[in-house]
Design a protein around this motif. Structure first.
Motif, PDB file in Angstrom:
ATOM      1  N   HIS A  49      14.956 -42.276 -37.346  1.00 50.97           N
ATOM      2  CA  HIS A  49      16.205 -43.062 -37.957  1.00 50.97           C
ATOM      3  C   HIS A  49      17.029 -43.343 -36.949  1.00 50.97           C
ATOM      4  CE1 HIS A  49      17.706 -45.012 -41.766  1.00 50.97           C
ATOM      5  NE2 HIS A  49      18.761 -44.589 -41.102  1.00 50.97           N
ATOM      6  N   THR A  50      17.703 -44.637 -36.937  1.00 47.30           N
ATOM      7  CA  THR A  50      18.713 -44.835 -36.075  1.00 47.30           C
ATOM      8  C   THR A  50      19.969 -45.545 -36.871  1.00 47.30           C
ATOM      9  OG1 THR A  50      19.159 -46.388 -33.896  1.00 47.30           O
ATOM     10  CG2 THR A  50      17.529 -47.010 -35.448  1.00 47.30           C
ATOM     11  N   VAL A  51      21.130 -45.378 -36.304  1.00 46.32           N
ATOM     12  CA  VAL A  51      22.287 -45.892 -36.938  1.00 46.32           C
ATOM     13  C   VAL A  51      23.018 -46.520 -35.966  1.00 46.32           C
ATOM     14  CG1 VAL A  51      24.173 -45.369 -38.301  1.00 46.32           C
ATOM     15  CG2 VAL A  51      22.288 -43.730 -38.578  1.00 46.32           C
ATOM     16  N   ALA A  52      23.604 -47.828 -36.186  1.00 47.00           N
ATOM     17  CA  ALA A  52      24.513 -48.346 -35.341  1.00 47.00           C
ATOM     18  C   ALA A  52      25.968 -48.366 -36.076  1.00 47.00           C
ATOM     19  CB  ALA A  52      24.171 -49.798 -35.227  1.00 47.00           C
ATOM     20  N   MET A  53      26.830 -47.834 -35.292  1.00 48.59           N
ATOM     21  CA  MET A  53      28.277 -47.555 -35.888  1.00 48.59           C
ATOM     22  C   MET A  53      29.329 -48.502 -35.429  1.00 48.59           C
ATOM     23  SD  MET A  53      27.551 -43.324 -35.785  1.00 48.59           S
ATOM     24  CE  MET A  53      27.062 -43.629 -34.060  1.00 48.59           C
ATOM     25  N   LEU A  54      29.683 -49.659 -36.074  1.00 49.77           N
ATOM     26  CA  LEU A  54      30.674 -50.411 -35.510  1.00 49.77           C
ATOM     27  C   LEU A  54      32.100 -50.254 -36.325  1.00 49.77           C
ATOM     28  CD1 LEU A  54      27.568 -51.839 -35.571  1.00 49.77           C
ATOM     29  CD2 LEU A  54      28.800 -53.984 -34.941  1.00 49.77           C
ATOM     30  N   GLY A  55      33.011 -50.220 -35.638  1.00 46.09           N
ATOM     31  CA  GLY A  55      34.175 -50.081 -36.339  1.00 46.09           C
ATOM     32  C   GLY A  55      35.184 -51.371 -35.808  1.00 46.09           C
ATOM     33  N   ASP A  56      36.019 -51.667 -36.859  1.00 48.40           N
ATOM     34  CA  ASP A  56      37.184 -52.598 -36.691  1.00 48.40           C
ATOM     35  C   ASP A  56      36.715 -53.901 -36.184  1.00 48.40           C
ATOM     36  OD1 ASP A  56      39.891 -50.796 -36.514  1.00 48.40           O
ATOM     37  OD2 ASP A  56      37.866 -49.855 -36.140  1.00 48.40           O
ATOM     38  N   VAL A  57      35.563 -54.322 -36.898  1.00 54.57           N
ATOM     39  CA  VAL A  57      35.011 -55.907 -36.439  1.00 54.57           C
ATOM     40  C   VAL A  57      35.746 -57.115 -37.011  1.00 54.57           C
ATOM     41  CG1 VAL A  57      32.609 -54.873 -36.409  1.00 54.57           C
ATOM     42  CG2 VAL A  57      33.469 -55.849 -38.777  1.00 54.57           C
TER      43      VAL A  57
END
Length: 403
Positions: free
Chosen positions: A53-61
C-alpha cells in the motif's frame, strides 16, 4: 566606553543580522539533511519486496490553480496513474483558502467550488481512496461560525465525490477514526482543529460524537494504539507536533527587520527592534494556530505523552507550508504542507530533513513490513516531479514503558 556602546555594538549586531540573512538566502529552497541522512540517494527498498500500500499526503492544497496548470496536482496525477490500486490520497486540511467553503452569495464561493471540483476530478478514474481532513481555514480560519462552514465543505465533498471519497472525522468530531489500509498498516485520523477552534464545536451524541467530554478522545486514542501496537500506525491530522517553521515559532531575519512584508511581500519598510515584537509574541504566547498558544500547547503535550509510549507511530500533518521530517523517541513526525503554498523553514534542530518547495510526502508499505517515506517536489522538466529525500522508518513494534 560610550563610543563602544554607540558604535561597536550596533555594528556587530548589524553584521550578525546581515550574516544570518545571507545564510537564509543561501539555504532558501534548498534541502537540509541531517548529517546521518546525507547519503539518502544510495538507499532503496529491497527490490524483491512487494509494495502492499502507498499513501500520498498533501497538506494545504487550498490555493491550487484551477486551469490545469497546477504543478503539484500534475505530480499527484502522475502518482495516481502509477499507483492506481492499493493506494490512498490524504488531504491534510486547509483544503480551501482563504475561508473554506462559504455559503451561497459569498464572493469566495465560486473559486472555492472550482477548487473542490478540480480536486474531486482526480478521483473519478482513480482506483484508490481519497480522504479529506479539515484545517483551520476550512473552519473559517478558526473563527466563530467555523463549525457550520466546515459542514458545508464536508457535505459538498460527500455529495459530489465518488464512493471512494471520505471526509474524516465526520461532522467535525475530534476522532480518532481508524481505517485499515492494509494488513499491518492502520490509518488513524484526528481533527486537531477541534482543540483550537473558537465558538461552537461538536461534542457528545447529539453532534454524532461517541463521547461526552474530550477526555473520552484521549481514552479512545490510548485504547486504539494499545490494541494495535503490533501494526504500523499512520496518524493523520492538520496540526504538526514538531515544526521548524512559523507555527513552531521559527522566524526569518527578514521578518524581524521588515515585519510589514507579512502583510505584503513588497512593503520593505525597516523596523528593527519594533519588528521583533510580533515574532517574539508568537514565539512566547502564540496565535491560536501556533504551538506556543496555550490551547495548542495543551493538546500537543497530551498527545505526545500518549505517542511517546509507542515506537510504531508515523504522524503526518500540514499547516506549515513546507516539507519536514523529525525522528523523536523512535516515532516519526512529518510536515507535508506545501500542496499549494511555500514558506520559510529553519534547518537543523531536531529535524532530519527540511525543504521549502512545493510537493508532498509519500509513504510506501511493503510485504516485508518495511515502511519507506519519500519527499516529492515539482520539477519543470518532469510532470512526475523528483524525489529529494528517502528514508526507511526503522522501529521496534512494541509498547514503550511509561516513564
Amino acid at each position: 566606553m560610550l563610543t563602544y556602546f554607540l558604535i561597536i555594538l550596533p555594528t556587530l549586531f548589524i553584521a550578525y543580522l546581515l550574516f544570518s540573512y545571507m545564510q537564509e538566502l543561501k539555504y532558501k529552497r534548498k534541502p537540509y539533511y541531517k548529517l546521518s541522512e546525507v547519503g539518502w540517494q544510495h538507499y532503496y527498498p529491497d527490490p524483491e519486496a512487494r509494495l502492499v500500500h502507498t499513501v500520498a499526503m498533501l497538506g494545504d492544497v487550498g490555493a491550487i490553480a484551477t486551469d490545469g496548470t497546477d504543478p503539484v496536482l500534475a505530480m499527484l496525477e502522475a502518482w495516481q496513474l502509477e499507483n492506481n490500486a492499493n493506494s490512498t490520497v490524504l488531504f491534510l486540511g486547509d483544503n480551501l483558502y482563504p475561508i473554506g467553503l462559504p455559503p451561497e452569495g459569498n464572493r469566495h464561493r465560486k473559486l472555492a467550488v472550482d477548487r473542490l471540483d478540480v480536486l474531486l476530478e482526480h478521483f473519478k478514474v482513480y482506483g484508490g481512496q481519497g480522504i479529506f481532513i479539515s484545517g483551520n481555514h476550512d473552519w473559517l480560519k478558526g473563527r466563530k461560525g467555523g463549525y457550520q462552514q466546515m459542514l458545508l465543505q464536508q457535505n459538498y465533498i460527500l455529495e459530489h465525490g465518488g464512493e471512494n471519497i471520505a471526509y474524516l472525522p465526520e461532522n467535525g468530531c475530534p476522532g480518532p477514526v481508524a481505517v485499515q489500509l492494509a494488513e499491518g498498516l492502520l490509518l488513524v485520523v484526528i481533527n486537531t482543529q477541534w482543540w483550537v477552534q473558537r465558538g461552537e464545536k461538536p461534542m457528545g451524541k447529539k453532534d454524532g460524537c461517541p463521547y461526552e467530554s474530550i477526555d473520552g478522545f484521549y481514552d479512545e486514542l490510548s485504547k486504539l494504539l494499545r490494541s494495535n501496537r503490533h501494526q504500523r500506525i499512520l496518524i493523520a491530522a492538520h496540526h504538526p507536533l514538531y515544526s521548524n517553521a512559523i507555527h513552531g515559532g521559527k522566524f526569518t531575519v527578514k521578518q524581524h527587520i521588515f515585519p510589514l512584508t507579512a502583510a505584503h511581500k513588497r512593503i520593505y519598510i525597516p523596523l528593527p527592534i519594533f519588528g521583533s515584537i510580533y515574532p517574539f509574541y508568537r514565539q512566547l504566547f502564540g496565535a491560536y494556530e501556533d504551538m506556543a498558544h496555550r490551547k495548542y500547547k495543551k493538546m500537543r503535550k497530551r498527545l505526545l505523552r500518549i505517542l511517546h509510549r509507542y515506537s510504531n507511530i508515523i504522524y503526518v500533518a500540514g499547516h506549515d507550508h513546507n516539507l519536514q521530517h523529525f525522528e523523536v523517541q523512535q516515532n516519526h513526525y512529518l510536515v507535508s504542507g506545501s500542496g499549494s503554498k511555500t514558506a520559510f523553514v529553519k534547518k537543523g534542530g531536531k529535524a532530519t530533513f527540511t525543504l521549502e518547495q512545493p510537493g508532498f510526502f509519500t509513504l510506501n508499505y511493503y510485504n516485508t513490513g518495511e515502511v519507506w517515506i519519500e519527499a516529492h517536489i515539482t520539477a519543470e522538466d518532469n510532470k512526475a516531479g523528483q524525489v529529494v529525500f528517502r528514508k526507511k522508518l526503522e522501529s521496534i513494534l512494541r509498547e514503550q514503558p511509561v516513564s
